[in-house]
Design a protein around this motif. Structure first.
Motif, mmCIF file in Angstrom:
data_model
loop_
_atom_site.group_PDB
_atom_site.id
_atom_site.type_symbol
_atom_site.label_atom_id
_atom_site.label_comp_id
_atom_site.label_asym_id
_atom_site.label_seq_id
_atom_site.Cartn_x
_atom_site.Cartn_y
_atom_site.Cartn_z
ATOM 1 N N GLU A 141 -1.244 -5.179 -0.210
ATOM 2 C CA GLU A 141 -1.358 -3.727 -0.277
ATOM 3 C C GLU A 141 -0.619 -3.102 0.899
ATOM 4 O OE1 GLU A 141 -5.242 -1.259 -1.143
ATOM 5 O OE2 GLU A 141 -5.127 -1.718 1.006
ATOM 6 N N ASP A 142 0.309 -2.213 0.591
ATOM 7 C CA ASP A 142 0.986 -1.394 1.604
ATOM 8 C C ASP A 142 0.586 0.051 1.371
ATOM 9 O OD1 ASP A 142 2.587 -3.452 2.884
ATOM 10 O OD2 ASP A 142 3.762 -3.510 1.050
ATOM 11 N N VAL A 143 0.094 0.703 2.421
ATOM 12 C CA VAL A 143 -0.397 2.074 2.291
ATOM 13 C C VAL A 143 0.213 2.944 3.391
ATOM 14 C CG1 VAL A 143 -2.422 3.579 2.182
ATOM 15 C CG2 VAL A 143 -2.594 1.224 1.399
ATOM 16 N N TRP A 144 0.684 4.127 2.993
ATOM 17 C CA TRP A 144 1.152 5.129 3.944
ATOM 18 C C TRP A 144 0.273 6.361 3.792
ATOM 19 C CZ3 TRP A 144 4.131 1.998 0.980
ATOM 20 C CH2 TRP A 144 5.077 1.173 1.634
ATOM 21 N N LEU A 145 -0.289 6.831 4.909
ATOM 22 C CA LEU A 145 -1.165 7.999 4.883
ATOM 23 C C LEU A 145 -0.642 9.050 5.853
ATOM 24 C CD1 LEU A 145 -3.372 5.269 5.202
ATOM 25 C CD2 LEU A 145 -4.660 7.037 4.015
ATOM 26 N N ALA A 215 -3.852 18.166 -2.177
ATOM 27 C CA ALA A 215 -3.000 17.688 -1.087
ATOM 28 C C ALA A 215 -2.840 16.175 -1.182
ATOM 29 C CB ALA A 215 -3.606 18.058 0.261
ATOM 30 N N ALA A 216 -1.605 15.701 -1.114
ATOM 31 C CA ALA A 216 -1.353 14.255 -1.152
ATOM 32 C C ALA A 216 -1.800 13.627 0.165
ATOM 33 C CB ALA A 216 0.129 13.987 -1.392
ATOM 34 N N VAL A 217 -2.558 12.538 0.075
ATOM 35 C CA VAL A 217 -3.101 11.858 1.254
ATOM 36 C C VAL A 217 -2.451 10.498 1.455
ATOM 37 C CG1 VAL A 217 -5.188 10.883 2.302
ATOM 38 C CG2 VAL A 217 -5.314 13.027 1.025
ATOM 39 N N GLU A 218 -2.323 9.727 0.377
ATOM 40 C CA GLU A 218 -1.831 8.352 0.502
ATOM 41 C C GLU A 218 -0.778 8.040 -0.547
ATOM 42 O OE1 GLU A 218 -4.219 5.079 -0.666
ATOM 43 O OE2 GLU A 218 -4.672 5.953 -2.616
ATOM 44 N N PHE A 219 0.136 7.177 -0.145
ATOM 45 C CA PHE A 219 1.063 6.546 -1.072
ATOM 46 C C PHE A 219 0.859 5.051 -0.903
ATOM 47 C CE2 PHE A 219 5.575 4.828 -1.484
ATOM 48 C CZ PHE A 219 5.456 4.610 -2.837
ATOM 49 N N ALA A 220 0.456 4.376 -1.979
ATOM 50 C CA ALA A 220 0.123 2.953 -1.904
ATOM 51 C C ALA A 220 0.954 2.163 -2.889
ATOM 52 C CB ALA A 220 -1.373 2.737 -2.178
ATOM 53 N N ARG A 221 1.376 0.985 -2.444
ATOM 54 C CA ARG A 221 2.065 0.049 -3.330
ATOM 55 C C ARG A 221 1.354 -1.295 -3.212
ATOM 56 N NH1 ARG A 221 7.165 0.448 -1.630
ATOM 57 N NH2 ARG A 221 7.814 1.899 -3.280
#
Length: 238
Positions: A141-145, A215-221
């Protein structure tokens, strides 16, 4: 007829059936007939039918014409409802955990800024984790917040549920998400982390999570082992 009394009778039938389903029945067990339930509980068949329809709409029971009413399978598969990895695993009676590979603050790339609706170069918290179920690797899991929403997030314990941490410590509730699923294969490094042979098939899931205000909080791959995880939906004909 007294509407208050009708509501009470309906609630009584519903609670009785819920107890039968939860405590005494297994999936696909047949429930008593409307007539038998009405006689047992001292209510009309119309009241019983109303309660059964409500439980059917919730996916707890199903009916087959000419055969009767049956207990449905527990709804624990990943479907259209927004849930976290931890919630998914607990629903399967598995113990969720995470092994942290990297945690840092990075500048948003063009893709990440587009996904999250922020300017390029905006500070993002980046987490790379192996998600575990009963100590077995399930996915990468890669997550950008967006860092400004949770400034000191990297100081927290990041081996549990990120959604629960955001809600508990920052009052951020991810209420909806846009999600895309595609087939992929694991490169040798990814495969080694997930304890499978190189180029094993996997499911790649991309998700953008939003608050109730949009509101966008996270982008996860995430890349899931296809032998350990599936994404399923229940479809009904209207």
């Amino acid at each position: 007829m007294d509407n208050g009394l009708t509501v009470t009778k309906h609630a009584t039938v519903r609670e009785f059936l819920l107890q039968q389903i939860e405590q005494r029945s297994k999936a696909h067990d047949r429930l008593p007939t409307e007539r038998d339930l009405g006689e047992q509980l001292g209510v009309s068949r119309l009241t019983v039918r109303h309660a059964l329809r409500e439980l059917e709409s919730q996916g707890l029971i199903y009916r087959i014409q000419g055969s009767g009413t049956f207990v449905a399978e527990p709804q624990i598969r990943k479907g259209t409802e927004l849930t976290s990895f931890s919630e998914d695993m607990r629903a399967r009676n598995l113990r969720p955990a995470a092994r942290l590979l990297q945690a840092s603050t990075v500048a948003a790339t063009a893709e990440q800024s587009w996904r999250l609706g922020v300017s390029p170069g905006t500070d993002l918290h980046y987490l790379s984790r192996i998600r575990l179920a009963d100590d077995q690797p399930m996915c990468l899991e890669d997550v950008w917040l967006v860092a400004s929403l949770a400034p000191d997030l990297l100081e927290h314990d990041l081996q549990g549920s990120l959604y629960e941490t955001l809600e508990r410590d920052y009052k951020i509730i991810i209420d909806r998400a846009d999600q895309e699923v595609r087939a992929t294969v694991l490169d040798p490094e990814q495969a080694a982390l997930l304890a499978v042979p190189p180029y094993t098939p996997a499911l790649e899931v991309e998700r953008i999570g939003y608050t109730r205000r949009g509101a966008a909080v996270e982008f996860a791959r995430s890349r899931y082992r296809s032998d350990r995880y599936s994404i399923a939906s229940s479809l009904r004909r209207r």
